[in-house]
Motif scaffolding. Structure first.
Motif, PDB file in Angstrom:
ATOM      1  N   LYS A 148       0.827  -1.197   0.000  1.00 40.40           N
ATOM      2  CA  LYS A 148       0.000   0.000   0.000  1.00 40.40           C
ATOM      3  C   LYS A 148       0.869   1.258   0.000  1.00 40.40           C
ATOM      4  O   LYS A 148       2.038   1.237   0.386  1.00 40.40           O
ATOM      5  CB  LYS A 148      -0.924   0.000   1.215  1.00 40.40           C
ATOM      6  N   ASN A 187      -0.200   6.576   2.451  1.00 42.29           N
ATOM      7  CA  ASN A 187      -1.432   7.005   3.113  1.00 42.29           C
ATOM      8  C   ASN A 187      -2.445   5.880   3.271  1.00 42.29           C
ATOM      9  O   ASN A 187      -3.610   6.122   3.579  1.00 42.29           O
ATOM     10  CB  ASN A 187      -2.059   8.163   2.340  1.00 42.29           C
ATOM     11  N   GLY A 188      -2.043   4.643   3.019  1.00 39.82           N
ATOM     12  CA  GLY A 188      -2.917   3.495   3.211  1.00 39.82           C
ATOM     13  C   GLY A 188      -3.758   3.125   2.019  1.00 39.82           C
ATOM     14  O   GLY A 188      -4.533   2.154   2.083  1.00 39.82           O
ATOM     15  N   THR A 189      -3.634   3.861   0.932  1.00 44.51           N
ATOM     16  CA  THR A 189      -4.423   3.547  -0.250  1.00 44.51           C
ATOM     17  C   THR A 189      -3.719   2.472  -1.081  1.00 44.51           C
ATOM     18  O   THR A 189      -2.516   2.255  -0.965  1.00 44.51           O
ATOM     19  CB  THR A 189      -4.640   4.795  -1.113  1.00 44.51           C
TER      20      THR A 189
END
Length: 683
Positions: A556, A559-561
């Protein structure tokens, strides 16, 4: 019958940047450091040969029962034996040893089985190591044993299916973490290999088994606890137990070649046999001429896939109620094609002249530089060892790096070819070279920023470089530095004949830069048994590069996306680009969020002809259904992007948005087409 409770620790702690727990236990890719030793009766090696650093794959690589994989005598003396007395002395000792058998040793009395103790490697010196008229016994609790590259033969007492003489080649009663590899075991009295009384975490690989009534028996217990991997064995001129598996919790059999040899008096009554409550996965094996090639009891579970049956007859069974299981939950592996098994196994099984030999010991000692952070080596940094390599060195220099985290940048300049950097730990994760430069990171001298290529933690500009059993990482913190260019290379290669074997290359954006010295120069890279971790264009460049039998882990964003691109080739016209073969692409990311690649026309160069081929590879659902995309105004459809016979949830059928090679086209896009006249080999 007792019920099984899980005992596995599938791996050590997960690698910090996303190595999957289910695959991290691939101990067969690990290496260990072996010290010098001596004996008044046995000659001692004084260096660390490559064969002495290898560890098991399969279930023997799994961390469990207090044992982290199977490494044999790692850390002990390397001793060479030529007599029964010396062999028995070291094999039964209570300390680690690497025991090199350099002669034909006759057992006395006939049928003698040496009681091997834990933490031993017993290996034949080339093809000269033989055990005649007896074998080895591993008793209850004995663990971490490697028996390798030996010919074990001729305890036969003249009675077929001998009920009187229990003379086996290798017998295990309640042992665990055992690797039996590249042996030739034949013509014994009772059986060739017996795995009994809950022996577990056993891998049997690349052996020749023959001239015996009973090849390989497993069981002799009411418990269902054993976990066993059996692969790439050549079983012929045997009648039964080829193998038979009784009450085995997980029996993984793949790429074995079973043949009923014509023109002999020995006829196989059956092939693979699942008995009791065994749960067997049998895949990509080749059965030739056997009667009853695959049989199972009504209480066993047997799942077949991808096997080839040539001239077989009689029972060929599968089924059961035990449920399916995936070996990759325990270790990484990539099976060969079943059709290739006869040639692959016949050419590769049995003792090898390259294993166990010590003729190069003196040379190796003279060209090995030891690095250790604690000061126990010659150097405390990897770069210091590189600096010590003489310019234009004519032969191999091995930089052996002890376990630890080495926070530094390393550069191998173009005038220092034939360099190997090898971690000496039990795992690739034990030795880590790491730094955190990014493209936008200012240089300390104020002369600007590093740029993408300059950000590399390890930069290789010399030909004939090798790296194995270590991790190369760029841990640049994207979240903390959103104000600068994010490209952060872990490993950059810009030369020819680069061999990466059993490594982890980890980062975020632009992890692995596979470049050439210049646009008109050839640069070939072969990576195998390795991991590459990243998210954006993390395998990129203009090299002619093969990634084979490896795991590509999708990560990922900061930013976690989930969104990314696996490859970004910038191949010159009329050259091969990036080939991903026989591998796995997966990761803890959202479905349909990653492209397999896009064309990088570096500097807007329209003469480039980027190429990525992904073939015979397992693709997770993270891969988009339209897996290629444009880049910087260049259409991927104008370049060379294709797939061939991929599998998994991320694979798809041919379409205008998903080109697939024909069989004829694929025959020209094999690994050999990429590597040409270069055959990578460890040295």
């Amino acid at each position: 019958m007792s019920t099984r409770t899980p005992r596995h620790r599938r791996s050590r702690a997960a690698f910090a940047v996303g190595l999957p727990l289910a695959l991290a236990a691939a101990g067969g890719l690990g290496y260990g450091l072996l010290g010098p030793g001596g004996s008044s009766h046995a000659s001692a090696a004084t260096a660390v040969p490559a064969w002495a650093t290898q560890a098991a794959d399969g279930f023997a690589s799994v961390n469990a029962l207090g044992q982290n994989g199977t490494y044999g005598g790692r850390g002990g003396e390397i001793v060479t034996v030529k007599t029964l007395a010396d062999l028995e002395k070291y094999a039964t000792a209570d300390k680690p040893y690497i025991i090199v058998v350099a002669a034909a040793i006759t057992m006395d009395p006939v049928g003698k089985e040496i009681k091997v103790q834990s933490d031993k490697t017993i290996i034949g010196a080339g093809t000269s190591g033989q055990i005649v008229g007896g074998g080895f016994f591993l008793g209850q609790g004995v663990h971490n044993v490697i028996i390798r590259n030996l010919t074990i033969r001729d305890a036969y007492q003249g009675v077929w299916n001998d009920k009187e003489h229990d003379y086996d080649g290798i017998q295990m009663d309640g042992a665990h973490h055992v690797w039996i590899d590249h042996n030739d075991i034949r013509h014994m009295a009772d059986g060739l290999i017996d795995s009994r009384k809950d022996t577990t975490y056993l891998t049997v690989s690349w052996n020749r088994l023959g001239q015996e009534n009973k090849a390989f028996g497993i069981g002799w217990t009411e418990n269902t606890t054993a976990d066993i991997t059996i692969h790439h064995n050549w079983i012929r001129e045997t009648e039964q137990r080829n193998p038979s598996t009784d009450n085995v919790a997980h029996a993984h059999l793949y790429n074995n070649y079973l043949v009923d040899e014509p023109g002999t008096t020995i006829k196989a009554s059956y092939g693979n046999y699942a008995r009791g409550r065994t749960n067997m996965l049998l895949e990509n094996s080749y059965f030739q001429g056997l009667a009853n090639p695959v049989i199972r009891d009504s209480t066993a579970t047997l799942v077949q896939r991808g096997n080839v049956f040539s001239g077989t007859s009689g029972r060929n069974e599968s089924g059961g109620t035990g449920g399916s299981w995936d070996p990759r939950s325990y270790y990484a592996y990539t099976p060969d094609k079943a059709a290739d098994v006869p040639s692959v196994v016949k050419s590769g099984a049995g003792p090898r002249s390259s294993l166990g030999t010590t003729t190069k010991t003196a040379k190796a000692a003279a060209t090995t530089l030891m690095v250790a952070k604690d000061g126990s080596g010659q150097y405390t940094s990897v770069q210091a060892a590189v600096n010590a390599v003489p310019a234009n060195n004519p032969s191999r220099v091995v930089i052996a790096v002890k376990p630890g985290t080495y926070r530094e940048t390393v550069k191998i300049p173009s005038n220092k070819p034939h360099v190997t950097i090898q971690g000496t730990g039990a795992s690739r994760k034990d030795t880590v070279i790491v730094y955190n430069n990014a493209s936008g990171t200012p240089k300390p001298d104020g002369s600007g920023t590093y740029g993408t290529g300059g950000s590399a933690t390890v930069a290789v500009e010399a030909d004939d470089f090798q790296a194995r059993n270590l991790s190369i990482t760029n841990d640049f913190d994207e979240a903390a530095h959103q104000d600068i260019a994010q490209q952060a290379v872990a490993l950059r290669t810009a030369s020819d004949k680069i061999f990466l074997d059993g490594v982890i290359v980890s980062g975020d954006q632009d992890t692995l830069l596979l470049d050439t010295a210049s646009k008109d120069r050839l640069g070939r890279v072969y990576m195998t048994n390795s991991y590459v971790i990243g998210n954006v264009d993390f395998i990129f460049g203009r090299a002619t590069a093969v990634i084979d039998k490896s795991v590509i882990t999708l990560k990922k964003r900061w930013n976690g996306t989930s969104a990314g691109y696996v490859t970004a080739p910038s191949t010159a016209a009329n050259r091969k680009g990036i080939l991903i073969a026989n591998s796995t692409v997966s990761g803890d990311v959202s479905d349909r969020t990653f492209y397999l690649g896009r064309p990088w026309h570096a500097g807007g160069d329209a003469t480039l002809d980027p190429q990525t081929t992904v073939r015979n590879t397992s693709l997770s659902a993270a891969i988009k259904t339209t897996p290629w995309t444009d880049m910087s105004g260049f259409s991927w459809k104008d370049d060379r992007f294709a797939e061939y016979k991929n599998t998994g949830a991320g694979a798809g059928a041919a379409s205008t948005d998903r080109p697939q090679l024909t069989d004829a086209q694929a025959s020209g896009q094999e690994i050999g087409d990429w590597l040409g006249d270069w055959t990578p080999s460890a040295s």
